[in-house]
Write a protein that holds these residues in place. Structure first.
Motif, PDB file in Angstrom:
ATOM      1  N   GLN A  21       0.830  -1.204   0.000  1.00 36.17           N
ATOM      2  CA  GLN A  21       0.000   0.000   0.000  1.00 36.17           C
ATOM      3  C   GLN A  21       0.870   1.262   0.000  1.00 36.17           C
ATOM      4  N   ASP A  22       1.936   1.273   0.805  1.00 32.28           N
ATOM      5  CA  ASP A  22       2.826   2.433   0.818  1.00 32.28           C
ATOM      6  C   ASP A  22       3.600   2.552  -0.489  1.00 32.28           C
ATOM      7  N   ALA A  23       3.977   1.423  -1.084  1.00 32.50           N
ATOM      8  CA  ALA A  23       4.647   1.461  -2.388  1.00 32.50           C
ATOM      9  C   ALA A  23       3.728   2.108  -3.420  1.00 32.50           C
ATOM     10  N   GLU A  24       2.458   1.730  -3.425  1.00 30.93           N
ATOM     11  CA  GLU A  24       1.508   2.312  -4.370  1.00 30.93           C
ATOM     12  C   GLU A  24       1.342   3.806  -4.131  1.00 30.93           C
ATOM     13  N   ARG A  25       1.377   4.239  -2.887  1.00 34.95           N
ATOM     14  CA  ARG A  25       1.248   5.679  -2.606  1.00 34.95           C
ATOM     15  C   ARG A  25       2.413   6.456  -3.200  1.00 34.95           C
ATOM     16  N   ALA A  66      -0.942  12.948 -19.272  1.00 34.77           N
ATOM     17  CA  ALA A  66      -2.127  13.680 -19.724  1.00 34.77           C
ATOM     18  C   ALA A  66      -3.245  13.615 -18.693  1.00 34.77           C
ATOM     19  N   ASP A  67      -3.332  12.497 -18.004  1.00 34.52           N
ATOM     20  CA  ASP A  67      -4.394  12.300 -17.020  1.00 34.52           C
ATOM     21  C   ASP A  67      -3.797  12.219 -15.623  1.00 34.52           C
ATOM     22  N   ALA A  68      -3.254  13.334 -15.168  1.00 32.69           N
ATOM     23  CA  ALA A  68      -2.595  13.361 -13.859  1.00 32.69           C
ATOM     24  C   ALA A  68      -3.576  12.963 -12.763  1.00 32.69           C
ATOM     25  N   GLU A  69      -3.073  12.187 -11.833  1.00 35.63           N
ATOM     26  CA  GLU A  69      -3.880  11.696 -10.726  1.00 35.63           C
ATOM     27  C   GLU A  69      -4.010  12.773  -9.645  1.00 35.63           C
ATOM     28  N   ASP A  70      -4.974  12.561  -8.754  1.00 33.56           N
ATOM     29  CA  ASP A  70      -5.102  13.435  -7.600  1.00 33.56           C
ATOM     30  C   ASP A  70      -3.854  13.289  -6.736  1.00 33.56           C
ATOM     31  N   ARG A  71      -3.686  14.249  -5.858  1.00 31.97           N
ATOM     32  CA  ARG A  71      -2.534  14.173  -4.950  1.00 31.97           C
ATOM     33  C   ARG A  71      -2.612  12.899  -4.129  1.00 31.97           C
ATOM     34  N   PRO A  72      -1.497  12.220  -4.001  1.00 28.86           N
ATOM     35  CA  PRO A  72      -1.494  10.924  -3.307  1.00 28.86           C
ATOM     36  C   PRO A  72      -1.485  11.080  -1.795  1.00 28.86           C
ATOM     37  N   GLU A  73      -1.870  10.009  -1.150  1.00 26.72           N
ATOM     38  CA  GLU A  73      -1.761   9.948   0.299  1.00 26.72           C
ATOM     39  C   GLU A  73      -0.298   9.729   0.665  1.00 26.72           C
ATOM     40  N   ALA A  74       0.035  10.123   1.874  1.00 26.73           N
ATOM     41  CA  ALA A  74       1.392   9.887   2.371  1.00 26.73           C
ATOM     42  C   ALA A  74       1.518   8.426   2.792  1.00 26.73           C
ATOM     43  N   PRO A  75       2.719   7.870   2.690  1.00 24.52           N
ATOM     44  CA  PRO A  75       2.901   6.507   3.182  1.00 24.52           C
ATOM     45  C   PRO A  75       2.704   6.458   4.695  1.00 24.52           C
ATOM     46  N   SER A  76       2.240   5.316   5.195  1.00 27.47           N
ATOM     47  CA  SER A  76       2.006   5.177   6.633  1.00 27.47           C
ATOM     48  C   SER A  76       3.310   5.003   7.401  1.00 27.47           C
ATOM     49  N   GLU A  77       4.323   4.497   6.747  1.00 32.37           N
ATOM     50  CA  GLU A  77       5.666   4.322   7.315  1.00 32.37           C
ATOM     51  C   GLU A  77       6.675   4.877   6.318  1.00 32.37           C
ATOM     52  N   SER A  78       7.926   5.020   6.749  1.00 31.14           N
ATOM     53  CA  SER A  78       8.932   5.492   5.804  1.00 31.14           C
ATOM     54  C   SER A  78       9.210   4.410   4.753  1.00 31.14           C
ATOM     55  N   VAL A  79       9.569   4.859   3.558  1.00 28.25           N
ATOM     56  CA  VAL A  79       9.801   3.982   2.418  1.00 28.25           C
ATOM     57  C   VAL A  79      11.213   4.233   1.903  1.00 28.25           C
ATOM     58  N   THR A  80      11.949   3.166   1.624  1.00 27.27           N
ATOM     59  CA  THR A  80      13.255   3.291   0.988  1.00 27.27           C
ATOM     60  C   THR A  80      13.030   3.397  -0.516  1.00 27.27           C
ATOM     61  N   VAL A  81      13.566   4.456  -1.116  1.00 22.61           N
ATOM     62  CA  VAL A  81      13.422   4.710  -2.547  1.00 22.61           C
ATOM     63  C   VAL A  81      14.820   4.789  -3.142  1.00 22.61           C
ATOM     64  N   LEU A 119      17.073   7.110  -0.961  1.00 20.18           N
ATOM     65  CA  LEU A 119      16.312   8.087  -0.199  1.00 20.18           C
ATOM     66  C   LEU A 119      15.394   7.368   0.774  1.00 20.18           C
ATOM     67  N   ARG A 120      15.045   8.067   1.862  1.00 20.68           N
ATOM     68  CA  ARG A 120      13.968   7.619   2.760  1.00 20.68           C
ATOM     69  C   ARG A 120      12.873   8.664   2.623  1.00 20.68           C
ATOM     70  N   VAL A 121      11.676   8.208   2.308  1.00 17.44           N
ATOM     71  CA  VAL A 121      10.534   9.083   2.070  1.00 17.44           C
ATOM     72  C   VAL A 121       9.508   8.816   3.153  1.00 17.44           C
ATOM     73  N   GLU A 122       8.962   9.885   3.723  1.00 15.60           N
ATOM     74  CA  GLU A 122       7.920   9.729   4.741  1.00 15.60           C
ATOM     75  C   GLU A 122       6.948  10.895   4.631  1.00 15.60           C
ATOM     76  N   GLY A 123       5.761  10.691   5.175  1.00 19.12           N
ATOM     77  CA  GLY A 123       4.747  11.748   5.172  1.00 19.12           C
ATOM     78  C   GLY A 123       5.178  12.912   6.035  1.00 19.12           C
ATOM     79  N   ARG A 124       4.699  14.073   5.691  1.00 19.73           N
ATOM     80  CA  ARG A 124       4.989  15.269   6.490  1.00 19.73           C
ATOM     81  C   ARG A 124       4.049  15.341   7.676  1.00 19.73           C
TER      82      ARG A 124
END
Length: 129
Positions: A21-25, A66-81, A119-124
Protein backbone atom coordinates in the motif's frame (compact mmCIF):
# COMPACT_ATOMS: atom_id res chain seq x y z
CA UNK A 1 30.39 -6.14 -18.06
CA UNK A 2 28.89 -2.75 -18.86
CA UNK A 3 25.18 -2.30 -18.36
CA UNK A 4 23.30 -0.24 -20.94
CA UNK A 5 22.58 3.34 -19.93
CA UNK A 6 19.05 4.59 -19.45
CA UNK A 7 17.77 7.30 -21.81
CA UNK A 8 18.69 10.69 -20.37
CA UNK A 9 15.15 11.50 -19.20
CA UNK A 10 14.33 8.12 -17.64
CA UNK A 11 14.77 7.15 -14.02
CA UNK A 12 14.52 3.66 -12.60
CA UNK A 13 12.86 3.55 -9.17
CA UNK A 14 13.07 0.65 -6.72
CA UNK A 15 10.96 0.69 -3.54
CA UNK A 16 11.62 -1.58 -0.58
CA UNK A 17 11.23 -1.77 3.21
CA UNK A 18 7.53 -0.94 2.92
CA UNK A 19 4.06 -2.37 2.48
CA UNK A 20 2.46 -2.78 -0.93
CA UNK A 21 0.00 0.00 0.00
CA UNK A 22 2.83 2.43 0.82
CA UNK A 23 4.65 1.46 -2.39
CA UNK A 24 1.51 2.31 -4.37
CA UNK A 25 1.25 5.68 -2.61
CA UNK A 26 4.80 6.60 -3.67
CA UNK A 27 4.23 5.30 -7.21
CA UNK A 28 0.98 7.34 -7.39
CA UNK A 29 2.92 10.47 -6.41
CA UNK A 30 5.43 9.87 -9.20
CA UNK A 31 2.70 9.02 -11.76
CA UNK A 32 1.10 12.39 -11.01
CA UNK A 33 4.30 14.05 -12.26
CA UNK A 34 5.75 11.74 -14.94
CA UNK A 35 4.79 9.12 -17.50
CA UNK A 36 5.45 5.65 -16.16
CA UNK A 37 5.36 1.96 -16.94
CA UNK A 38 3.43 1.55 -13.65
CA UNK A 39 -0.30 1.67 -14.30
CA UNK A 40 -2.83 2.67 -11.61
CA UNK A 41 -4.83 -0.49 -12.35
CA UNK A 42 -1.84 -2.71 -11.53
CA UNK A 43 -0.87 -1.77 -7.96
CA UNK A 44 1.91 -3.51 -6.05
CA UNK A 45 0.81 -6.55 -4.09
CA UNK A 46 2.33 -8.72 -1.40
CA UNK A 47 3.84 -12.02 -2.49
CA UNK A 48 2.96 -13.92 0.66
CA UNK A 49 6.54 -15.06 1.27
CA UNK A 50 8.86 -14.20 4.13
CA UNK A 51 11.40 -12.75 1.73
CA UNK A 52 11.73 -8.97 1.33
CA UNK A 53 9.67 -7.54 -1.52
CA UNK A 54 10.89 -4.86 -3.91
CA UNK A 55 8.82 -2.97 -6.47
CA UNK A 56 10.23 -1.26 -9.55
CA UNK A 57 9.05 1.39 -11.96
CA UNK A 58 10.44 3.46 -14.82
CA UNK A 59 9.59 7.16 -15.04
CA UNK A 60 10.14 9.50 -17.97
CA UNK A 61 10.89 12.90 -16.45
CA UNK A 62 10.41 14.62 -19.82
CA UNK A 63 6.80 13.48 -20.17
CA UNK A 64 3.99 14.89 -18.06
CA UNK A 65 1.00 12.55 -17.90
CA UNK A 66 -2.13 13.68 -19.72
CA UNK A 67 -4.39 12.30 -17.02
CA UNK A 68 -2.60 13.36 -13.86
CA UNK A 69 -3.88 11.70 -10.73
CA UNK A 70 -5.10 13.43 -7.60
CA UNK A 71 -2.53 14.17 -4.95
CA UNK A 72 -1.49 10.92 -3.31
CA UNK A 73 -1.76 9.95 0.30
CA UNK A 74 1.39 9.89 2.37
CA UNK A 75 2.90 6.51 3.18
CA UNK A 76 2.01 5.18 6.63
CA UNK A 77 5.67 4.32 7.32
CA UNK A 78 8.93 5.49 5.80
CA UNK A 79 9.80 3.98 2.42
CA UNK A 80 13.26 3.29 0.99
CA UNK A 81 13.42 4.71 -2.55
CA UNK A 82 16.39 3.90 -4.76
CA UNK A 83 16.64 5.94 -7.94
CA UNK A 84 19.01 5.61 -10.86
CA UNK A 85 19.35 7.79 -13.94
CA UNK A 86 21.00 10.87 -15.39
CA UNK A 87 21.72 13.64 -12.87
CA UNK A 88 19.08 16.04 -14.31
CA UNK A 89 16.38 13.34 -14.41
CA UNK A 90 17.15 12.18 -10.86
CA UNK A 91 16.96 15.80 -9.64
CA UNK A 92 13.51 16.22 -11.23
CA UNK A 93 12.24 12.99 -9.69
CA UNK A 94 13.58 13.90 -6.26
CA UNK A 95 11.97 17.35 -6.50
CA UNK A 96 8.61 15.70 -7.26
CA UNK A 97 8.93 13.54 -4.14
CA UNK A 98 9.92 16.59 -2.07
CA UNK A 99 6.73 18.41 -3.13
CA UNK A 100 4.65 15.80 -1.30
CA UNK A 101 6.86 14.12 1.27
CA UNK A 102 9.77 14.60 3.62
CA UNK A 103 12.81 13.18 1.82
CA UNK A 104 16.12 12.19 3.44
CA UNK A 105 19.12 11.24 1.34
CA UNK A 106 20.70 8.08 2.75
CA UNK A 107 23.32 7.34 0.10
CA UNK A 108 24.64 8.45 -3.26
CA UNK A 109 26.84 6.97 -5.97
CA UNK A 110 27.45 9.61 -8.62
CA UNK A 111 29.26 9.42 -11.91
CA UNK A 112 29.51 11.67 -14.95
CA UNK A 113 26.60 10.08 -16.82
CA UNK A 114 24.51 8.47 -14.11
CA UNK A 115 23.68 8.84 -10.45
CA UNK A 116 22.19 6.44 -7.94
CA UNK A 117 20.48 7.81 -4.85
CA UNK A 118 19.04 6.05 -1.87
CA UNK A 119 16.31 8.09 -0.20
CA UNK A 120 13.97 7.62 2.76
CA UNK A 121 10.53 9.08 2.07
CA UNK A 122 7.92 9.73 4.74
CA UNK A 123 4.75 11.75 5.17
CA UNK A 124 4.99 15.27 6.49
CA UNK A 125 3.75 15.94 10.00
CA UNK A 126 0.58 17.98 10.24
CA UNK A 127 -0.44 17.40 6.65
CA UNK A 128 -4.03 16.23 6.65
CA UNK A 129 -4.05 13.36 4.17
Amino acid sequence: MTLPSLPVSQVEVVLCDCSAQDAERVFACLRAHFESDRRPDDPPHETGTDRPTMWTGMYDTSAVPADAEDRPEAPSESVTVEVQGSPPAVRLLRAALEEEYTVHQVGVDAGDQEVQLQLRVEGRQGRGR
